[in-house]
Design an enzyme around this catalytic site. Sequence first.
Site, PDB file in Angstrom:
ATOM      1  N   ASP A   1       0.821  -1.214   0.000  1.00 23.75           N
ATOM      2  CA  ASP A   1       0.000   0.000   0.000  1.00 23.75           C
ATOM      3  C   ASP A   1       0.857   1.267   0.000  1.00 23.75           C
ATOM      4  OD1 ASP A   1       0.908  -0.455   2.596  1.00 23.75           O
ATOM      5  OD2 ASP A   1      -1.048  -0.191   3.554  1.00 23.75           O
TER       6      ASP A   1
ATOM      7  N   ASP B   1       6.915   3.994   3.685  1.00 22.12           N
ATOM      8  CA  ASP B   1       7.134   5.147   4.551  1.00 22.12           C
ATOM      9  C   ASP B   1       8.623   5.149   4.921  1.00 22.12           C
ATOM     10  OD1 ASP B   1       6.625   7.224   6.305  1.00 22.12           O
ATOM     11  OD2 ASP B   1       5.684   6.008   7.834  1.00 22.12           O
TER      12      ASP B   1
HETATM   13  P1  IMP Z   1       7.327   1.556   6.791  1.00 20.69           P
HETATM   14  O1  IMP Z   1       7.898   0.274   7.377  1.00 20.69           O
HETATM   15  O2  IMP Z   1       7.633   2.749   7.669  1.00 20.69           O
HETATM   16  O3  IMP Z   1       7.703   1.794   5.367  1.00 20.69           O
HETATM   17  O4  IMP Z   1       5.764   1.435   6.912  1.00 20.69           O
HETATM   18  C1  IMP Z   1       5.019   0.692   6.054  1.00 20.69           C
HETATM   19  C2  IMP Z   1       3.689   0.340   6.659  1.00 20.69           C
HETATM   20  O5  IMP Z   1       3.254   1.293   7.643  1.00 20.69           O
HETATM   21  C3  IMP Z   1       2.644   0.373   5.556  1.00 20.69           C
HETATM   22  O6  IMP Z   1       2.537  -0.885   4.940  1.00 20.69           O
HETATM   23  C4  IMP Z   1       1.408   0.776   6.303  1.00 20.69           C
HETATM   24  O7  IMP Z   1       0.787  -0.372   6.849  1.00 20.69           O
HETATM   25  C5  IMP Z   1       1.906   1.648   7.436  1.00 20.69           C
HETATM   26  N1  IMP Z   1       1.838   3.087   7.081  1.00 20.69           N
HETATM   27  C6  IMP Z   1       2.859   3.921   6.825  1.00 20.69           C
HETATM   28  N2  IMP Z   1       2.413   5.164   6.532  1.00 20.69           N
HETATM   29  C7  IMP Z   1       1.067   5.085   6.572  1.00 20.69           C
HETATM   30  C8  IMP Z   1       0.018   6.041   6.338  1.00 20.69           C
HETATM   31  O8  IMP Z   1       0.231   7.230   6.023  1.00 20.69           O
HETATM   32  N3  IMP Z   1      -1.242   5.565   6.474  1.00 20.69           N
HETATM   33  C9  IMP Z   1      -1.546   4.285   6.823  1.00 20.69           C
HETATM   34  N4  IMP Z   1      -0.611   3.364   7.035  1.00 20.69           N
HETATM   35  C10 IMP Z   1       0.691   3.761   6.927  1.00 20.69           C
END
Ligand code: IMP
Length: 180
Positions: A102, A105
């Site tokens: 999805d 981040d």
């Molecule tokens: P990362 O490990 O920081 O890249 O985060 C990835 C996961 O965090 C995604 O697969 C989402 O489940 C969640 N996430 C990160 N940012 C958002 C956001 O803005 N809205 C909702 N879920 C998010």
Amino acid sequence: MHGTQKEGLEVLLPAKEIAGRVEILGRRITLDYENKPLILIGILKGAFMFLADLIRKIDLPMSVDFMALSSYGNSTKSSGVVRIIKDLDYSLEGHHVVVVEDIVDTGLTLNYIYGHIKSRGALSVKICSLLDKPGRRQVAVPLHYKGFEIPDEFVVGYGLDVDEKYRNLPDICKLVRASE
Ligand code: IMP
């Protein structure tokens, strides 16, 4: 936007714009994987709606599998420590894989998934993410197919949640403030 859900939200990407972009991604994947055995792996839960729309725009024989993960963070921050809740049902040997996520981040979650899937014997592994928040990246991950770059805002809708809410919204919205 409908009913009481819209309180505290502001539309960032309307459903029509998402649909247009998903169609383009589906066409690109169709061209890239012609005559190649293809599996799309959806990362639950956030990618379920994107995956459902994307595969209907891919005009190729293909399979679908899912992984579910839990991240030891709070609802709006990823910790990067990931636990597999549901692993893949099938071997990836002899197949090309596109991982469907999805949002990227910090990149910590996808970095973990990418390593895990690459160790499972696929012919190739590429990543398709609907959203990219490049401003918050901590680990570089290759995004082969990308829907939209967005600013550093927490977003919900079109499968994305905060505390399991808002996944059913057709638009992607900024969370202006948490509503009860
Ligand atoms: P990362 O490990 O920081 O890249 O985060 C990835 C996961 O965090 C995604 O697969 C989402 O489940 C969640 N996430 C990160 N940012 C958002 C956001 O803005 N809205 C909702 N879920 C998010």
